[in-house]
Scaffold this active site. Structure first.
Site, PDB file in Angstrom:
ATOM      1  N   GLU A  20       8.310   3.118   8.522  1.00 34.30           N
ATOM      2  CA  GLU A  20       8.598   4.366   7.810  1.00 34.30           C
ATOM      3  C   GLU A  20       9.962   4.926   8.195  1.00 34.30           C
ATOM      4  O   GLU A  20      10.651   5.521   7.368  1.00 34.30           O
ATOM      5  CB  GLU A  20       7.480   5.381   8.069  1.00 34.30           C
ATOM      6  CG  GLU A  20       6.183   4.866   7.491  1.00 34.30           C
ATOM      7  CD  GLU A  20       5.047   5.864   7.514  1.00 34.30           C
ATOM      8  OE1 GLU A  20       4.185   5.771   6.629  1.00 34.30           O
ATOM      9  OE2 GLU A  20       4.999   6.720   8.407  1.00 34.30           O
TER      10      GLU A  20
ATOM     11  N   GLN B 218      10.719  -5.040   7.306  1.00 34.58           N
ATOM     12  CA  GLN B 218      10.176  -3.706   7.081  1.00 34.58           C
ATOM     13  C   GLN B 218      11.287  -2.715   6.778  1.00 34.58           C
ATOM     14  O   GLN B 218      11.174  -1.891   5.880  1.00 34.58           O
ATOM     15  CB  GLN B 218       9.416  -3.238   8.335  1.00 34.58           C
ATOM     16  CG  GLN B 218       8.016  -3.784   8.408  1.00 34.58           C
ATOM     17  CD  GLN B 218       7.189  -3.246   7.266  1.00 34.58           C
ATOM     18  OE1 GLN B 218       6.827  -2.081   7.241  1.00 34.58           O
ATOM     19  NE2 GLN B 218       6.911  -4.080   6.295  1.00 34.58           N
TER      20      GLN B 218
ATOM     21  N   ASN C 108       8.806  -8.115  16.790  1.00 38.01           N
ATOM     22  CA  ASN C 108       9.247  -9.294  16.040  1.00 38.01           C
ATOM     23  C   ASN C 108      10.448  -8.879  15.192  1.00 38.01           C
ATOM     24  O   ASN C 108      10.283  -8.271  14.131  1.00 38.01           O
ATOM     25  CB  ASN C 108       8.094  -9.800  15.158  1.00 38.01           C
ATOM     26  CG  ASN C 108       8.489 -11.010  14.325  1.00 38.01           C
ATOM     27  OD1 ASN C 108       9.665 -11.389  14.246  1.00 38.01           O
ATOM     28  ND2 ASN C 108       7.506 -11.625  13.686  1.00 38.01           N
TER      29      ASN C 108
ATOM     30  N   GLY D 266       0.823  -1.211   0.000  1.00 36.02           N
ATOM     31  CA  GLY D 266       0.000   0.000   0.000  1.00 36.02           C
ATOM     32  C   GLY D 266       0.850   1.251   0.000  1.00 36.02           C
ATOM     33  O   GLY D 266       0.679   2.130  -0.831  1.00 36.02           O
TER      34      GLY D 266
ATOM     35  N   LYS E 284       7.235   0.964  19.152  1.00 33.35           N
ATOM     36  CA  LYS E 284       6.967   2.078  18.244  1.00 33.35           C
ATOM     37  C   LYS E 284       6.915   1.512  16.823  1.00 33.35           C
ATOM     38  O   LYS E 284       6.896   0.291  16.651  1.00 33.35           O
ATOM     39  CB  LYS E 284       8.066   3.131  18.347  1.00 33.35           C
ATOM     40  CG  LYS E 284       8.102   3.869  19.688  1.00 33.35           C
ATOM     41  CD  LYS E 284       9.257   4.840  19.691  1.00 33.35           C
ATOM     42  CE  LYS E 284       9.420   5.501  21.033  1.00 33.35           C
ATOM     43  NZ  LYS E 284      10.694   6.224  21.104  1.00 33.35           N
TER      44      LYS E 284
ATOM     45  N   THR F  47       3.236  -6.187   6.202  1.00 31.64           N
ATOM     46  CA  THR F  47       4.084  -5.673   7.269  1.00 31.64           C
ATOM     47  C   THR F  47       4.355  -6.688   8.371  1.00 31.64           C
ATOM     48  O   THR F  47       5.271  -6.496   9.169  1.00 31.64           O
ATOM     49  CB  THR F  47       3.393  -4.456   7.887  1.00 31.64           C
ATOM     50  OG1 THR F  47       1.980  -4.716   7.917  1.00 31.64           O
ATOM     51  CG2 THR F  47       3.608  -3.214   7.053  1.00 31.64           C
TER      52      THR F  47
ATOM     53  N   ILE G 292      11.098  -3.945  19.897  1.00 23.45           N
ATOM     54  CA  ILE G 292      10.874  -4.560  18.588  1.00 23.45           C
ATOM     55  C   ILE G 292      10.075  -5.843  18.816  1.00 23.45           C
ATOM     56  O   ILE G 292      10.571  -6.800  19.408  1.00 23.45           O
ATOM     57  CB  ILE G 292      12.217  -4.829  17.877  1.00 23.45           C
ATOM     58  CG1 ILE G 292      12.990  -3.508  17.686  1.00 23.45           C
ATOM     59  CG2 ILE G 292      11.986  -5.513  16.529  1.00 23.45           C
ATOM     60  CD1 ILE G 292      12.276  -2.424  16.893  1.00 23.45           C
TER      61      ILE G 292
ATOM     62  N   ALA H   5       1.709  -1.059  14.157  1.00 27.66           N
ATOM     63  CA  ALA H   5       2.216  -2.159  14.980  1.00 27.66           C
ATOM     64  C   ALA H   5       1.975  -1.873  16.464  1.00 27.66           C
ATOM     65  O   ALA H   5       1.377  -2.685  17.179  1.00 27.66           O
ATOM     66  CB  ALA H   5       3.707  -2.362  14.713  1.00 27.66           C
TER      67      ALA H   5
END
Ligand code: MOS
Length: 731
Positions: free
Chosen positions: A691, A624, A617, A241, A687, A469, A615, A511
């Site tokens: 991006e 990502q 995973n 996307g 977090k 994702t 994190i 996430a």
């Protein structure tokens, strides 16, 4: 659950499942081609017809006449819908231009008709028989030409003026005043925008490819003028996307209208050459950056002005945003200007604002470091800020920019970097570049429903999406950790508007926010399960598929009884985000080779070091980041929508003309996540990274090219023609 005080210890901190590198649970479906995408819901609808979308052949003006006669008589045609026959439509909340144009045309390839036929080929052949006569009006397609008169975006409400920028800049010992340009970018995701629509009386179901289910269902309802509860959107699998599917587009609306007109389920996929002008794109920017510093490298003035364009009522590319928070400096000026352009609709693309903003700012920092004779990492460290420069009482919840840069420097071998234009490997000039990465951590309320059945299986339902994702997996990990069951006892159902409304996938908030919603629902479910088992919920321990306290231990399936138990909750965020600035940080390192004779640019190595909370995973997070680094390399070296400034459209509207990196372009990537938990962000202490990974990459590539060649390019993409006449003599 309201999250308004910092997270304390909770079951997620056990880290039995969370934080483990875990294969994507949807992986086998994806790799065997058995995950049903929106256009492939053969299981869901009987006897579908096919819609083909016709786009406007002008950028601005009116349809004077439209002759449908031949198309209507063509073989297999069931219906043709245009603005004349669609009934009254409203514009969606998230669309700048109408998804079905006519008679007014707002941009090139705006949809003006959908032809519905028995087969895709018949629909396409009939569409070619439609004759349209247009009355053109002059439009504005050239950002450069209108830049000077562009007014402040949103009346300047996001602009910053602190101290005396002009005075401090004028007095600074060392200054830089440079202008950078980033072109229009296309999302170019693998799966095109596609929908299958079916009416059942006044109820509409749309299987579509969409990042934000509740926004989408709301906009379909609003556009058609029907109640929201009559619209169901289903989007369990999405082939990418990048922001291009944050909003419903013409495929969803025209599948719905075509289905109504033909009285059949209808499938509509936008063709690849149509997507580039019909859907949204990342707007081009022009960015002027001024930095003033003392001789020892302390920034005293920092200015970032950015210009972009969009259709009337559209929004800006907010490329100056990161400059508000990334570096210290007492005197500050940030301004965002927005011109009206009649090009297709500009909108969010992966890290809107920061992605192009850092492409400029982080070259400027490199240029400044060189002027000062300071190593570019040292220069950044020197000007780090631990507070919001606009509100010094406001701290960052976590800020490990310096550690990212220093860890990266050690790992990458930064100390081996040579002076510009002096390192060679045979015919190749080699160089290293660095850039800081920065992206804010946005939190969004998010709900989920969790069921526990008599077999001890946990089922999570939320309208959250997985756009490639890894959402399925991190939600399963969250539920497994909370309920004390192995991953294979968790079923995750996503992307259905009948499920509780989630944060959706956007702005790298998905996430952290969506798993926090699942956490909230699981807290409720744990209470219900413990109570049902006759265990004090405050003392209950959930582990190994059982709930226990003291010497009482009950299997979860037995605890809930034959009918199971269900809990639903919502995470809502208080003002911790106001008290603390929540951001994610990173350092990007790139080594390139530039061919001394041809100027061919080859990336040799890339490294990202990220500090982005817990994190969830490491495996899917790494994917990502390497995906984002790849996209950043594309932005640095290849990607550019070429604007036809006479006729107002993007010329290179396919994947032959719009180049993106392939495997051979990206030889080696590494990702390091710093150990970090952020109790201000959510009970997950996580977090976003999706991006962050693209932020700064372009500049790191540009800076590496400079280091290799001594040639500074301030206009992206950096193609070899921009180097060729400035390359050193070949020896
Ligand atoms: Mo992202 S550009 O908010 O999908």
């Amino acid at each position: 659950m309201k999250f308004d005080t910092p997270a304390t210890t909770n079951p997620i901190d056990q880290l039995k499942v969370i934080g483990k590198p875990t294969d994507r649970i949807d992986g086998p479906l994806k790799t065997t081609g058995t995950a049903p995408y929106a256009y492939e819901r053969h299981d869901a609808v009987d006897n579908p017809a096919y819609g083909y979308v016709v786009g406007a052949g002008i950028a601005k003006g009116r349809i004077a006449a439209m002759d449908l006669a031949k198309a209507k008589a063509a073989p297999g045609v069931l219906a043709i819908v245009t603005a004349d026959t669609a009934g009254k439509l409203q514009k969606g909340n998230f669309n700048t231009a109408n998804l079905l144009g006519g008679p007014e045309i707002e941009h090139y390839h705006q949809a003006i008709a959908v032809v519905v036929a028995e087969t895709f080929e018949q629909a396409r052949a009939a569409a070619a028989l439609i004759k349209v006569r247009y009355t053109k009006t002059p439009g504005q397609y050239d950002l450069e030409a209108v830049r000077k008169d562009a007014p402040p975006a949103e009346k300047g409400k996001n602009d910053v003026k602190i101290g005396d920028f002009a005075g401090a800049f004028a007095q600074a010992a060392v200054t830089l005043d440079a202008t950078y340009r980033t072109p229009d970018h296309a999302h170019a995701m693998m799966e095109p925008h596609a929908s299958t629509a079916q009416w059942d009386g006044d109820k509409l179901t749309v299987w579509t490819s969409n990042q934000m289910i509740a926004w989408g269902a709301g906009d379909v309802a609003k556009t058609l003028g029907i109640p929201k509860d009559k619209v169901r959107l289903i989007s369990p699998y999405i082939g990418g996307g990048f922001g291009g599917k944050l909003f419903v587009r013409a495929d969803a609306l025209l599948a719905a209208l075509g289905s109504k007109a033909a009285n059949r389920p209808v499938k509509v996929a936008l063709t690849r050459p149509f997507m580039f002008n019909n859907t949204t794109h990342r707007p081009a920017t022009i960015q002027r950056i001024r930095i003033g510093a003392t001789k020892d490298g302390t920034i005293t003035a920092i200015g970032h002005e950015t210009w972009s364009g969009d259709l009337p009522e559209g929004g800006p590319e907010t490329a100056a945003e990161q400059t508000k928070l990334l570096y210290a400096g007492a005197n500050r000026l940030m301004a965002t200007k927005l011109a009206v352009l009649d090009l297709p609709e500009g909108n969010a693309m992966r890290a809107p604002g920061e992605a192009p903003g850092l492409m400029a700012l982080e070259i400027a920092m490199d240029e400044m470091a060189e002027k000062l004779g300071i190593d570019p990492i040292k220069f950044r460290v020197l000007n780090d800020t631990q507070v919001d420069p606009a509100k010094p009482e406001r701290l960052f919840s976590q800020r490990q920019l310096i550690k990212c840069l220093e860890t990266g420097a050690d790992t990458f071998g930064w100390s081996k970097r040579k002076a510009p234009g002096t390192a060679r490997d045979g015919q190749w000039l080699t160089g290293m570049g660095v850039a800081a990465a920065f992206r804010n951590n946005i939190v969004m309320k998010s709900a989920a429903r969790v069921k526990l059945d008599a077999k001890g299986v946990v089922t999570v339902e939320t309208d959250m999406t997985d756009i490639g994702t890894g959402t399925y997996t991190i939600i399963a990990q969250t539920a497994a950790e909370m309920m004390g069951v192995p991953l294979d006892k968790v079923v995750v159902k996503l992307g259905d508007s009948t499920f509780p409304v989630s944060a959706g996938s956007g702005g790298q908030w998905g996430a952290n926010s969506s798993t926090a919603g699942v956490y909230a629902a699981c807290v409720k479910l744990r209470e219900a399960v413990a109570t049902s088992a006759g265990i004090d919920p405050t003392k209950a321990v959930f582990a190994n598929g059982r709930v226990r306290s003291g010497n009482k231990s009950v299997a979860l399936g037995d605890a809930v009884g034959v009918n199971g138990l269900v809990a639903e909750d919502l995470i809502e965020f208080g003002d911790l985000g106001k008290k603390y600035q929540q951001s994610t940080f990173g350092g990007h390192f790139v080594e390139v080779g530039v061919h001394a004779a041809t100027g061919e640019i080859r990336i040799r190595r890339m490294l990202a070091v990220c500090a982005a909370g817990r994190i969830l995973n490491p495996k899917s997070a790494r994917s990502q980041v390497i995906g984002a680094m790849t996209m950043g390399a594309g932005a640095a070296l290849m990607e550019e929508l070429a604007v036809d400034k006479r006729h107002g459209f993007f010329v290179n509207h396919d994947l032959a003309g719009y180049e993106v990196p392939v495997h051979a372009d990206i030889p080696h990537q590494e990702v390091i996540f710093l150990d970090e938990t952020d109790p201000m962000s959510s009970p997950m202490k996580a977090k976003g990274v999706g991006e962050l990974g693209i932020c700064g990459v372009g500049a790191a590539v540009a800076n590496a090219i400079y280091n290799a060649t001594g040639i500074r390019v301030r206009e992206y993409p950096i193609t070899l023609d921009k180097l060729l006449d400035r390359l050193p003599e070949v020896v």
